[in-house]
Design an enzyme around this catalytic site. Sequence first.
Site, PDB file in Angstrom:
ATOM      1  N   LYS A 159       7.771 -21.958  23.141  1.00  0.00           N
ATOM      2  CA  LYS A 159       9.095 -22.131  22.533  1.00  0.00           C
ATOM      3  C   LYS A 159      10.006 -22.857  23.500  1.00  0.00           C
ATOM      4  O   LYS A 159       9.777 -22.923  24.717  1.00  0.00           O
ATOM      5  CB  LYS A 159       9.705 -20.786  22.140  1.00  0.00           C
ATOM      6  CG  LYS A 159       9.913 -19.796  23.309  1.00  0.00           C
ATOM      7  CD  LYS A 159      11.209 -19.972  24.081  1.00  0.00           C
ATOM      8  CE  LYS A 159      11.377 -18.903  25.159  1.00  0.00           C
ATOM      9  NZ  LYS A 159      12.499 -19.223  26.100  1.00  0.00           N
ATOM     10  N   VAL A 216       3.465 -20.423  33.741  1.00  0.00           N
ATOM     11  CA  VAL A 216       4.036 -19.096  33.970  1.00  0.00           C
ATOM     12  C   VAL A 216       5.416 -19.238  34.603  1.00  0.00           C
ATOM     13  O   VAL A 216       5.611 -20.023  35.529  1.00  0.00           O
ATOM     14  CB  VAL A 216       3.108 -18.267  34.883  1.00  0.00           C
ATOM     15  CG1 VAL A 216       3.740 -16.921  35.215  1.00  0.00           C
ATOM     16  CG2 VAL A 216       1.746 -18.085  34.226  1.00  0.00           C
ATOM     17  N   GLY A 217       6.384 -18.488  34.092  1.00  0.00           N
ATOM     18  CA  GLY A 217       7.717 -18.491  34.676  1.00  0.00           C
ATOM     19  C   GLY A 217       8.509 -19.747  34.405  1.00  0.00           C
ATOM     20  O   GLY A 217       9.473 -20.041  35.115  1.00  0.00           O
ATOM     21  N   GLY A 218       8.150 -20.477  33.351  1.00  0.00           N
ATOM     22  CA  GLY A 218       8.839 -21.727  33.062  1.00  0.00           C
ATOM     23  C   GLY A 218       9.884 -21.643  31.973  1.00  0.00           C
ATOM     24  O   GLY A 218      10.547 -22.628  31.670  1.00  0.00           O
ATOM     25  N   PHE A 254       9.098 -21.090  28.853  1.00  0.00           N
ATOM     26  CA  PHE A 254       8.474 -21.564  27.620  1.00  0.00           C
ATOM     27  C   PHE A 254       7.936 -20.417  26.755  1.00  0.00           C
ATOM     28  O   PHE A 254       7.346 -20.656  25.707  1.00  0.00           O
ATOM     29  CB  PHE A 254       7.336 -22.533  27.934  1.00  0.00           C
ATOM     30  CG  PHE A 254       7.772 -23.791  28.632  1.00  0.00           C
ATOM     31  CD1 PHE A 254       8.515 -24.752  27.966  1.00  0.00           C
ATOM     32  CD2 PHE A 254       7.443 -24.015  29.965  1.00  0.00           C
ATOM     33  CE1 PHE A 254       8.914 -25.924  28.608  1.00  0.00           C
ATOM     34  CE2 PHE A 254       7.831 -25.178  30.618  1.00  0.00           C
ATOM     35  CZ  PHE A 254       8.579 -26.138  29.939  1.00  0.00           C
ATOM     36  N   GLY A 263       5.529 -18.056  27.299  1.00  0.00           N
ATOM     37  CA  GLY A 263       4.097 -17.812  27.241  1.00  0.00           C
ATOM     38  C   GLY A 263       3.697 -16.355  27.133  1.00  0.00           C
ATOM     39  O   GLY A 263       2.917 -15.978  26.254  1.00  0.00           O
ATOM     40  N   GLY A 264       4.218 -15.520  28.012  1.00  0.00           N
ATOM     41  CA  GLY A 264       3.850 -14.109  27.991  1.00  0.00           C
ATOM     42  C   GLY A 264       4.259 -13.426  26.701  1.00  0.00           C
ATOM     43  O   GLY A 264       3.501 -12.637  26.123  1.00  0.00           O
ATOM     44  N   SER A 265       5.463 -13.735  26.223  1.00  0.00           N
ATOM     45  CA  SER A 265       5.956 -13.132  24.984  1.00  0.00           C
ATOM     46  C   SER A 265       5.139 -13.590  23.783  1.00  0.00           C
ATOM     47  O   SER A 265       4.812 -12.800  22.892  1.00  0.00           O
ATOM     48  CB  SER A 265       7.428 -13.487  24.778  1.00  0.00           C
ATOM     49  OG  SER A 265       8.238 -12.929  25.792  1.00  0.00           O
ATOM     50  N   SER A 266       4.811 -14.875  23.742  1.00  0.00           N
ATOM     51  CA  SER A 266       4.021 -15.398  22.629  1.00  0.00           C
ATOM     52  C   SER A 266       2.614 -14.820  22.632  1.00  0.00           C
ATOM     53  O   SER A 266       2.073 -14.458  21.573  1.00  0.00           O
ATOM     54  CB  SER A 266       3.962 -16.921  22.707  1.00  0.00           C
ATOM     55  OG  SER A 266       3.306 -17.462  21.581  1.00  0.00           O
ATOM     56  N   ASP A 286      12.011 -11.672  23.813  1.00  0.00           N
ATOM     57  CA  ASP A 286      11.554 -12.885  23.130  1.00  0.00           C
ATOM     58  C   ASP A 286      10.375 -12.639  22.194  1.00  0.00           C
ATOM     59  O   ASP A 286      10.033 -13.518  21.395  1.00  0.00           O
ATOM     60  CB  ASP A 286      11.155 -13.960  24.149  1.00  0.00           C
ATOM     61  CG  ASP A 286      12.345 -14.581  24.851  1.00  0.00           C
ATOM     62  OD1 ASP A 286      13.490 -14.282  24.456  1.00  0.00           O
ATOM     63  OD2 ASP A 286      12.132 -15.358  25.797  1.00  0.00           O
TER      64      ASP A 286
END
Length: 298
Positions: free
Chosen positions: A25, A110-112, A114, A116-119, A151
């Site tokens: 996202k 990671v940590g950007g 965007f 990733g972890g939530s998606s 998120d």
Amino acid sequence: MGRVDPVSVVVDDGVGWSAWPAPAKLNLFLQITGRRVDGYHELQTVFRLLDWGDTIHLRVREDGQIHRIGESVTGVVEADDLVVRAAYLLKYATNVHLGADIFVEKRIPVGGGFGGGSSDAATVLLVLNALWHTRLDVAVLAALGLRLGADVPVFVHGCNAWAEGVGECLTPMILPGAAYLLLDPGVCVPTRELFLDPDLTRDASPATIGDFIAGTAFGNAFEPVLRRRESAVAGALDVLSEVGFARVTGSGSGCFVEFSTRDEAECALERLPYGLCAWVADGASRSPLLDVLKTMEF
């Protein structure tokens, strides 16, 4: 001139495995309007889903155990990994006897900012809800997801949205087609540190969806703080500013520029200095995961 794509790790799908998209996202706009009594900040933002992201590989287990296959990209221990926590959360909420093996084919930095972890966590919730035949509705899954992160609900609902609260109060939005030039500066600043920064604007006047559509609500509250703290982010924004309106997504450190067409975004990518971790992705009208789930029979 050139490009470097984020690293992708591939798992061989054997018997019983299935593969599912976990889209990234962008935050097209983000401001902080206040702080709640519980210490959390009130936000306003616009979530834009992308047609690019991670892939989650899942295999149902009959013994009830849940395992992450392979090492976490971030070095997080298995019990603390969001995808494992998501699976356990659904398992305990439904008292199902089944388990799962989980492998994350990682593309989202990671940590950007965007998502990733939530998606990844949202994809695990949605897909295991189908594979385990637990049949929780989306609202319940989103509420479970909120326990994992603010998120996660937007990925569970799978639509572009105006968000308020801590990011969980969602109003679906129809956004025009667009392509995005994305850049990962390669640094990670803990969100908590940014929220504690004295220079962060926490009292912005509330905006409306109409303000965003009219172009009077724009920018990201974290950008000036990140520019000051992280030279890599400042440099990334400066480079992208040569090809368009550069913005930060989430609390950083990822940056992006929006274009009307993919051709325009690809041309801008070719103008960037060689060696940057930059790539192009299209905006999605809804999560590609929803389209895949819709075609499956469970």
